[in-house]
Design an enzyme around this catalytic site. Structure first.
Site, PDB file in Angstrom:
ATOM      1  N   GLU A   1      68.465  32.157  68.794  1.00 20.66           N
ATOM      2  CA  GLU A   1      67.784  30.877  68.626  1.00 20.66           C
ATOM      3  C   GLU A   1      67.478  30.248  69.974  1.00 20.66           C
ATOM      4  OE1 GLU A   1      68.660  26.385  67.048  1.00 20.66           O
ATOM      5  OE2 GLU A   1      69.794  28.021  66.117  1.00 20.66           O
ATOM      6  N   GLY A   2      66.234  29.846  70.146  1.00 28.42           N
ATOM      7  CA  GLY A   2      65.844  29.159  71.362  1.00 28.42           C
ATOM      8  C   GLY A   2      66.236  27.696  71.323  1.00 28.42           C
ATOM      9  N   ALA A   3      65.614  26.910  72.175  1.00 26.77           N
ATOM     10  CA  ALA A   3      65.842  25.464  72.215  1.00 26.77           C
ATOM     11  C   ALA A   3      64.484  24.786  72.266  1.00 26.77           C
ATOM     12  CB  ALA A   3      66.677  25.087  73.437  1.00 26.77           C
TER      13      ALA A   3
ATOM     14  N   ALA B   1      62.673  21.041  64.501  1.00 26.22           N
ATOM     15  CA  ALA B   1      61.811  21.637  63.478  1.00 26.22           C
ATOM     16  C   ALA B   1      62.640  22.294  62.373  1.00 26.22           C
ATOM     17  CB  ALA B   1      60.871  22.664  64.103  1.00 26.22           C
TER      18      ALA B   1
ATOM     19  N   LEU C   1      66.907  19.027  52.433  1.00 24.23           N
ATOM     20  CA  LEU C   1      68.284  19.307  51.995  1.00 24.23           C
ATOM     21  C   LEU C   1      69.240  18.214  52.465  1.00 24.23           C
ATOM     22  CD1 LEU C   1      68.368  23.153  52.760  1.00 24.23           C
ATOM     23  CD2 LEU C   1      68.224  22.068  50.520  1.00 24.23           C
TER      24      LEU C   1
ATOM     25  N   LYS D   1      65.143  24.973  63.381  1.00 26.20           N
ATOM     26  CA  LYS D   1      65.466  26.329  63.827  1.00 26.20           C
ATOM     27  C   LYS D   1      66.854  26.767  63.379  1.00 26.20           C
ATOM     28  CE  LYS D   1      64.874  25.595  68.213  1.00 26.20           C
ATOM     29  NZ  LYS D   1      64.515  24.164  68.090  1.00 26.20           N
ATOM     30  N   THR D   2      67.843  25.890  63.556  1.00 23.63           N
ATOM     31  CA  THR D   2      69.216  26.280  63.229  1.00 23.63           C
ATOM     32  C   THR D   2      69.386  26.472  61.728  1.00 23.63           C
ATOM     33  OG1 THR D   2      70.089  25.120  65.159  1.00 23.63           O
ATOM     34  CG2 THR D   2      71.643  25.643  63.402  1.00 23.63           C
TER      35      THR D   2
ATOM     36  N   LYS E   1      72.971  31.450  70.392  1.00 27.28           N
ATOM     37  CA  LYS E   1      72.313  30.236  70.901  1.00 27.28           C
ATOM     38  C   LYS E   1      72.625  30.204  72.394  1.00 27.28           C
ATOM     39  CE  LYS E   1      70.533  25.951  70.351  1.00 27.28           C
ATOM     40  NZ  LYS E   1      69.191  25.641  69.819  1.00 27.28           N
TER      41      LYS E   1
ATOM     42  N   PRO F   1      63.074  23.267  51.387  1.00 29.66           N
ATOM     43  CA  PRO F   1      62.876  21.884  50.936  1.00 29.66           C
ATOM     44  C   PRO F   1      63.774  20.942  51.725  1.00 29.66           C
ATOM     45  CG  PRO F   1      64.379  23.009  49.469  1.00 29.66           C
ATOM     46  CD  PRO F   1      63.927  24.032  50.479  1.00 29.66           C
TER      47      PRO F   1
END
EC number: 6.3.3.3
Length: 233
Positions: free
Chosen positions: A116-118, A13, A211, A15-16, A37, A209
């Protein structure tokens, strides 16, 4: 200091990108940062050991600098769900182990900590625990990254409902445009964003946007220009 758990509507999605972008934004504002992480699959074998590109992106935007093992204590090679990757490695990762690693770090001097999850909110950590349980144990507010594509409204609302049902606060959400075609009809695109803003129980922290043309190393810096930091209040 403010600490947040970052989850997504799905794998990939963004996240990183969003997490590293927020860390980059905080650094521009002169804040100290730490990106974590805790569990990462899809790691490369290097002379220094297993390394995950997402975790490296967070490590490089953590100030003061920290060793890789602080950012990513549980690394696995297969690019599959964490509980399956751990199983193939003959290991079991537990919430207790993650909490023991992360909780002391929350007592540091950093002014912004992002964990940050996974995958999505309900991704399993092992046969009986979900990775989101770490946010529950540490009572962290959550930032949701919404992959902007067909179906994202339902995915986002269901995830937000699950977060709230678990008793946590949605501190904000970030939209990440995954499908350039999704924004072709400008009016429809704006209507989708308006629906998300009206129905999600947290403020929009920015819309990223596409990238693809931006170098991987500077994508988070570009993302930072589209974001605002969550309000700790």
């Amino acid at each position: 200091m403010p600490a947040y758990f970052v989850t997504g509507t799905d794998t990939d999605a963004g996240k990183t990108l969003a997490t590293a972008g927020l860390l980059a934004l905080a650094r521009r504002q002169g804040l100290t940062t730490l990106g974590l992480k805790p569990v990462a699959s899809g790691c490369r074998r290097t002379s220094a050991g297993l390394r995950n590109d997402d975790a490296l992106a967070l490590q490089s935007r953590s100030e003061p600098a920290v060793p890789y093992a602080v950012v990513n204590p549980f690394a696995f090679a297969p690019a599959i769900a964490p509980h399956l990757a751990a199983r193939r490695d003959g290991r079991v990762v537990t919430l207790t182990a993650l909490e023991s690693h992360v909780e002391p770090l929350l007592e540091g001097l950093q002014e912004l900590i992002l964990i940050e999850g996974a995958g999505g909110w309900r991704v399993p950590l092992n046969d009986s625990e979900d990775l989101s349980g770490l946010a529950l144990r540490l009572e962290l507010p959550v930032i949701l990254v919404v992959g902007l594509k067909l179906g994202c409204i339902s995915h986002a609302r269901l995830t937000a409902e699950a977060i709230q049902a678990d008793g946590l606060r949605l501190a904000g959400w970030i939209g990440n445009l995954l499908d350039a075609g999704f924004a072709t009809d400008t009016t429809l695109y704006e209507e989708n964003l308006d629906t998300l803003e009206r129905t999600l129980p947290g403020p929009c922290l920015g819309i990223l946007p596409r990238l693809d043309a931006v170098d991987e190393q500077i994508r988070p810096e570009s993302a930072a220009t589209c974001l605002v930091l969550p309000d700790d209040d």
